[in-house]
Design an enzyme around this catalytic site. Structure first.
Site, PDB file in Angstrom:
ATOM      1  N   GLN A  75      -7.864  26.922 -48.189  1.00 23.28           N
ATOM      2  CA  GLN A  75      -7.341  26.536 -49.761  1.00 23.28           C
ATOM      3  C   GLN A  75      -8.180  28.202 -50.516  1.00 23.28           C
ATOM      4  O   GLN A  75      -7.428  28.424 -51.474  1.00 23.28           O
ATOM      5  CB  GLN A  75      -8.835  25.621 -50.069  1.00 23.28           C
ATOM      6  N   ARG A  79     -18.280  35.427 -36.432  1.00 22.97           N
ATOM      7  CA  ARG A  79     -17.559  34.595 -36.776  1.00 22.97           C
ATOM      8  C   ARG A  79     -16.124  34.973 -37.757  1.00 22.97           C
ATOM      9  O   ARG A  79     -14.964  34.406 -37.233  1.00 22.97           O
ATOM     10  CB  ARG A  79     -18.005  33.320 -37.535  1.00 22.97           C
ATOM     11  N   TYR A 104     -28.246  39.418 -32.255  1.00 17.68           N
ATOM     12  CA  TYR A 104     -27.540  40.154 -31.134  1.00 17.68           C
ATOM     13  C   TYR A 104     -26.916  41.101 -31.676  1.00 17.68           C
ATOM     14  O   TYR A 104     -26.346  40.599 -32.610  1.00 17.68           O
ATOM     15  CB  TYR A 104     -27.020  39.074 -30.470  1.00 17.68           C
TER      16      TYR A 104
END
Length: 393
Positions: free
Chosen positions: A34, A107, A216
């Site tokens: 989208q 990510r 991290y």
């Protein structure tokens, strides 16, 4: 099974992984995202050995690995005293035990690797700016409908559109996400802004009364990822809600010096409410299937949300190759994945109670960690980390 393309709604980690898996089985895929581009704004993630194996099976590990960080150890610390409670050595000792490495990444870097792998495969068509709102099984085929009124037709539809799935109702009815009484904060800053008191080459988990902190390095050591979880409630305004200035340090008062310095270092924080999904009555319905967070969104306290979506993609694509029709393949996929993902969801909720303990419970937890050693902790994760594509229940 006919030669029409599989349709995938959602261009996040789960959707792209499903596209790669199906394409590797010789199936044409049309994927619809989208947003105007493929962009992941979330926090970092821990890529455990089962996730590495899934990426290898999908043909994407080579595209993802260069941006990953190889941490030296995992440390668990008391957030009030700063005491080291347990250390787990990674790299060769860990890889010898589990047969695959442990990495950390952002990510966005994982998503970029999946997109790069997908663009190299002629069987995958990537579409952006297409918000799917309807999916249906017509008996002979499946249809995916969009906000602009358009439709496309294919062999089957895979809904990988996340915890707030607009398509879940077609399979499982109206099942909203369940808030779990925790507020999550994330911050990303350049590695050179990390206080020198912090061991930046380790994955560190700080246990605090009513909260915990994980941090991290990510993005090939360029940036540092910090995630904070605090008991509390918050309206769901999505991932892009900025926290108020000073909000995070105020919620975690009384911390040891080095942790307090770290939490004061980021220029800003984003926040969102921690939620997951209750067990759905079903994940599949004929030629329609849910995948990843649309089917089994989980709290992040076992660091397995994205990895479960990668595993889903491997299992689903394998069953599509093995079965005679999409409905049969989807039923087999659901049967293999429900128990494992439900166990991850339940244990993720229970870890919040362990991590956020206070008083005598926290003292007992800390003593257990000190006395048990890393082998005990890793033993509790064997069932997760030893997953392989050939033993995927």
């Amino acid at each position: 099974m006919n030669d029409h393309p599989f349709l995938i709604a959602g261009g996040g980690i789960g959707g792209l992984a499903a596209a790669l898996g199906l394409a590797r089985q010789g199936r044409p895929v049309r994927l619809f995202e989208q947003a105007a581009g493929f962009e992941e704004i979330g926090a970092g993630l821990q890529m455990s050995p089962n996730g590495v194996r899934a990426l290898q099976a999908l043909g994407a590990w080579d595209a993802v690995e260069p941006s990953c960080v190889i941490p030296s150890e995992i440390h668990m610390r008391d957030g009030l005293s700063g005491a080291l409670l347990q250390r787990i050595r990674l790299r060769k000792p860990f890889e010898d035990r589990f047969g695959a490495p442990y990495r950390v990444c952002h990510r966005a870097d994982l998503l970029a690797g999946l997109v790069a792998a997908a663009r190299r495969d002629f069987r995958i068509e990537l579409n952006t700016g297409a918000r799917a709102t309807i999916m249906e099984d017509t008996g002979e085929a499946a249809r995916l409908g969009f906000a602009d009124g358009g439709f496309v037709k294919g062999t089957a539809v895979v809904a990988a559109d996340g915890i707030r799935s607009a398509l879940r109702g077609a399979v499982a009815g109206d099942v909203p996400a369940t808030p779990r009484g925790v507020i999550l904060y994330r911050a990303l800053m350049p590695l050179n802004r990390v206080p020198p008191e912090i061991e930046a080459d380790c994955v560190t988990l700080w246990l605090c009364p009513g909260a915990h902190v994980v941090h991290y390095a990510v993005s090939s050591w360029r940036n540092f990822n910090v995630v904070v979880a605090v008991d509390g409630t918050l309206p769901d305004a999505g991932w892009k809600t900025p926290a108020h200035p000073g909000e995070v340090p105020k919620r975690l008062a009384g911390l040891c010096g080095e942790l307090a310095l770290l939490l004061a270092a980021p220029a800003g924080w984003m926040r969102w409410p921690g939620a997951d999904l209750p067990p759905l009555p079903q994940w599949t319905k004929g030629r329609l299937a849910l995948l990843g967070d649309a089917a089994h969104a989980t709290l992040p306290f076992l660091a397995q949300g994205a990895v479960m979506a990668l595993e889903d993609a491997v299992v689903m694509s394998r069953e599509v190759a093995r079965c005679h029709d999409a409905g049969e393949a989807f039923r087999a996929y659901e049967a293999q994945r429900r128990g494992r993902t439900a166990r991850v969801q339940e244990q993720s909720r229970s870890m919040a109670r362990v991590y956020h303990a206070s008083g005598l419970l926290a003292a007992g937890r800390n003593l257990t960690l000190r006395l048990s050693g890393p082998s005990f902790a890793l033993g509790r994760l064997e069932w997760i980390y030893r997953w392989t594509p050939d033993n995927s229940g």
